[in-house]
Write an enzyme that holds these catalytic residues in place. Structure first.
Site, short mmCIF file in Angstrom:
data_model
loop_
_atom_site.label_atom_id
_atom_site.label_comp_id
_atom_site.label_asym_id
_atom_site.label_seq_id
_atom_site.Cartn_x
_atom_site.Cartn_y
_atom_site.Cartn_z
N ASP A 120 42.56 -23.97 12.06
CA ASP A 120 43.22 -23.94 13.37
C ASP A 120 42.17 -24.24 14.42
OD1 ASP A 120 45.78 -23.25 12.42
OD2 ASP A 120 45.27 -21.12 12.41
N ASP A 138 51.22 -27.00 12.77
CA ASP A 138 52.04 -25.96 13.41
C ASP A 138 52.93 -26.55 14.50
OD1 ASP A 138 50.71 -24.10 11.79
OD2 ASP A 138 49.21 -23.67 13.33
#
Length: 170
Positions: A120, A138
């Protein structure tokens, strides 16, 4: 080639490639972890983080990696069944499913590739008030879920309207 395939497969391929590429660049250029790099002031930052859990770093214990991988494979199977069942002209449904499939596949590849977890790096917020750190996969899942909800709501509305008998003149 069916109309839905002309949308679905190129989009899945492009999104998985973009997701994997951006994660690789982030892992190479944003070391060390948890050090923010401002992009648009303090609002948008790139901050490398590895997520071994699910969304919002929810952990399922020491076997999270394998449990979440199995769950992702199950979800991908269900999504592919839905894609196959979709009408060949249903481009909007194919688009929604493509976003979700690509995002799920991108994060699954990270889980399978490394015990460190999903890469991330997109960090949004103001000051110390931050949203969770996320990635392009995401974003794809979120956009696909919103679009899928729209498709399903519209479909339900259209079915309800078509079941109303026409008004008869009196």
């Amino acid at each position: 080639m069916k109309h839905k395939a002309l949308i679905f497969w190129p989009l899945v391929s492009l999104l998985v490639l973009a997701d994997c590429t951006t994660k690789q660049v982030a892992a190479e250029r944003l070391e060390p972890e948890h050090v923010p790099h401002e992009i648009f002031g303090d609002v948008v930052r790139f901050t490398l983080a590895y997520n071994q859990g699910a969304s919002f770093s929810v952990s399922l214990g020491e076997h999270s990696r394998w449990i979440l991988s199995a769950l992702a494979l199950s979800v991908l199977t269900v999504l592919m069944v839905q894609y196959r069942r979709a009408a060949s002209h249903d481009r909007t449904l194919a688009l929604a499913l493509a976003f979700i499939v690509a995002g799920a596949a991108g994060n699954l590849l990270d889980r399978l590739r490394s015990p460190r977890g999903v890469v991330d790096f997109i960090d949004i917020g103001i000051g110390n008030v931050r949203f969770y750190t996320f990635n392009l996969a995401d974003v794809a899942v979120f956009c696909g879920a919103v679009l899928l909800a729209h498709v399903l709501i519209r479909r339900d509305r259209d079915e309800a309207l078509s079941s109303i008998p026409p008004a008869t003149p009196t």
